[in-house]
Design an enzyme around this catalytic site. Structure first.
Site, PDB file in Angstrom:
ATOM      1  N   ARG A 168      32.591  36.706  41.840  1.00 18.48           N
ATOM      2  CA  ARG A 168      32.301  38.028  41.276  1.00 18.48           C
ATOM      3  C   ARG A 168      32.498  38.092  39.778  1.00 18.48           C
ATOM      4  NH1 ARG A 168      33.265  38.488  46.481  1.00 18.48           N
ATOM      5  NH2 ARG A 168      34.763  36.908  45.930  1.00 18.48           N
ATOM      6  N   THR A 169      33.597  37.570  39.278  1.00 18.93           N
ATOM      7  CA  THR A 169      33.870  37.741  37.851  1.00 18.93           C
ATOM      8  C   THR A 169      32.775  37.068  37.030  1.00 18.93           C
ATOM      9  OG1 THR A 169      36.234  37.872  38.291  1.00 18.93           O
ATOM     10  CG2 THR A 169      35.579  37.398  36.027  1.00 18.93           C
TER      11      THR A 169
ATOM     12  N   LYS B 223      36.780  15.035  30.328  1.00 17.05           N
ATOM     13  CA  LYS B 223      36.930  13.805  29.525  1.00 17.05           C
ATOM     14  C   LYS B 223      38.211  13.817  28.710  1.00 17.05           C
ATOM     15  CE  LYS B 223      31.946  13.710  28.479  1.00 17.05           C
ATOM     16  NZ  LYS B 223      31.025  13.782  27.331  1.00 17.05           N
TER      17      LYS B 223
ATOM     18  N   ARG C 254      38.017  31.806  32.209  1.00 16.10           N
ATOM     19  CA  ARG C 254      39.006  31.794  33.294  1.00 16.10           C
ATOM     20  C   ARG C 254      39.625  30.412  33.307  1.00 16.10           C
ATOM     21  NH1 ARG C 254      38.016  33.763  39.407  1.00 16.10           N
ATOM     22  NH2 ARG C 254      38.395  35.733  38.327  1.00 16.10           N
TER      23      ARG C 254
ATOM     24  N   HIS D 264      44.405  39.701  34.535  1.00 17.61           N
ATOM     25  CA  HIS D 264      42.960  39.746  34.810  1.00 17.61           C
ATOM     26  C   HIS D 264      42.494  41.163  34.443  1.00 17.61           C
ATOM     27  CE1 HIS D 264      39.120  39.030  36.490  1.00 17.61           C
ATOM     28  NE2 HIS D 264      39.431  38.662  37.724  1.00 17.61           N
TER      29      HIS D 264
HETATM   30  C1  NCD Z   1      40.704  37.725  41.957  1.00 21.15           C
HETATM   31  C2  NCD Z   1      41.159  36.664  41.008  1.00 21.15           C
HETATM   32  O1  NCD Z   1      40.412  35.742  40.688  1.00 21.15           O
HETATM   33  O2  NCD Z   1      42.279  36.813  40.529  1.00 21.15           O
HETATM   34  N1  NCD Z   1      39.335  37.645  42.232  1.00 21.15           N
HETATM   35  C3  NCD Z   1      38.466  38.319  41.419  1.00 21.15           C
HETATM   36  O3  NCD Z   1      38.372  38.085  40.240  1.00 21.15           O
HETATM   37  N2  NCD Z   1      37.728  39.292  41.983  1.00 21.15           N
HETATM   38  C4  NCD Z   1      41.535  37.814  43.187  1.00 21.15           C
HETATM   39  C5  NCD Z   1      41.767  36.571  43.982  1.00 21.15           C
HETATM   40  O4  NCD Z   1      41.253  35.497  43.686  1.00 21.15           O
HETATM   41  O5  NCD Z   1      42.478  36.700  44.990  1.00 21.15           O
END
Ligand code: NCD
Length: 311
Positions: free
Chosen positions: A59-60, A88, A109, A137
């Site tokens: 999703r992100t 690398k 991320r 997040h």
């Molecule tokens: C979350 C995350 O990556 O922290 N997912 C997300 O971004 N929707 C929650 C998770 O991974 O449990």
């Protein structure tokens, strides 16, 4: 309204003022309306977003990419560390310095707490933290707040919110509480002893005058909550697989439990779910988690527009 977010990094839930939160939500509503019946808004034509995902994401990453495309902009990046030069041995700083030459904004991320802040030290372009390990997040927290408001008919104040599951490692709840504290909400933290919300967070919220209770009992929390925010036990954060096995399945939200305790409750989850919400909950009117995922794209459109200074 002035835009204080132009050129800013988005690193931590605690960075936002209440008026910035209201501005992001109002702009999200506006963008959503303007997009109705259109494929895209052309506000970011010519802009490039770098999407650097060193950890798995559905999703992100995809909602950020869709947001950029639907604003008329372009996307470069990678979806796993294995296909970038970090495989690398390149340092994060050098990767960021490089992408900074190509992109106007960088979403990243990474498994390490503090990595987004470290990237922001070396990048000219704004860095948006799409999750730094068990840290923060913030954009998920923004879309959670937006969803909460939408699902509760516009009024967040006066509500009780239960956060359930792996509160120790869950970066979405670590960021979320920093936003909720701007509102008059009561928080109930529901976690097994080993996965409680870090004490410094709970202590600080209380010092700041917020009402926070802690329990291990989901049923008790459900009876008193307007909203239940379920989270996954974060398998990838456990050094010991036996400890994960012991704690997985700690809480399961079933249709039977909801109907017995609180049929009106609004259910949120950042997703992905593993086993903490039964699929027979999905058709209930309060099951808002896929609407929440949809909201993610609109919130990120608003945020990109603000950070890049085009709205
Ligand atoms: C979350 C995350 O990556 O922290 N997912 C997300 O971004 N929707 C929650 C998770 O991974 O449990």
């Amino acid at each position: 309204m002035t835009n204080n977010l132009e050129g800013r990094d988005i690193l931590h839930g605690a960075q936002f003022t209440r008026s910035e939160l209201e501005q992001i939500m109002a702009l999200t509503d506006d963008i959503r309306r303007r997009l109705e019946g259109e494929r895209s808004l052309e506000l970011l034509r010519g802009y490039v977003m770098g999407a650097l995902f060193f950890e798995p994401s559905t999703r992100t990453r995809l909602s950020f990419e869709a947001a950029m495309h639907r604003m008329g902009g372009a996307v470069i990046g990678f979806a796993s560390a294995g296909v970038s030069s970090s495989a690398k041995g390149e340092s994060l700083a050098d990767t960021i310095r490089t992408v900074d030459q190509y992109a106007d904004v960088i979403v990243m991320r990474h498994p390490e707490i503090g990595s987004a802040a470290a990237a922001a030290e070396v990048a000219e372009a704004p860095i948006i933290n799409g999750g730094d390990g068990a840290g923060q997040h913030p954009t998920q927290a923004l879309l959670d707040l937006y969803t909460l408001r939408a699902e509760l008919g516009g009024r967040i104040d006066g509500r009780t919110l239960a956060l359930v599951g792996d509160l120790r490692h869950g970066r979405t709840v670590h960021a979320g509480v920093e936003l909720y504290k701007h509102y008059d909400v009561e928080l109930i933290f529901v976690a097994p002893e080993a996965l409680r919300m870090p004490e410094e967070i709970t202590r600080r919220l209380r010092q700041e005058g917020r009402t926070v209770t802690e329990t291990t009992d989901l049923e008790v929390a459900l009876r008193g909550a307007d909203v239940v925010y379920m989270t996954r036990i974060q398998k990838e954060r456990f050094a010991d697989p036996a400890e994960y096995a012991r704690l997985s399945g700690s809480y399961v939200l079933s249709r039977e439990l909801i109907e017995r305790t609180n049929p009106e409750v609004t259910v949120l989850h950042p997703l992905p779910r593993v086993d903490e919400i039964d699929t027979d909950v999905d058709p209930l009117p309060g099951a808002a988690y896929f609407r929440q995922a949809q909201n993610g794209m609109y919130v990120r459109m608003a945020l990109l527009g603000l950070v890049l200074g085009v709205v």
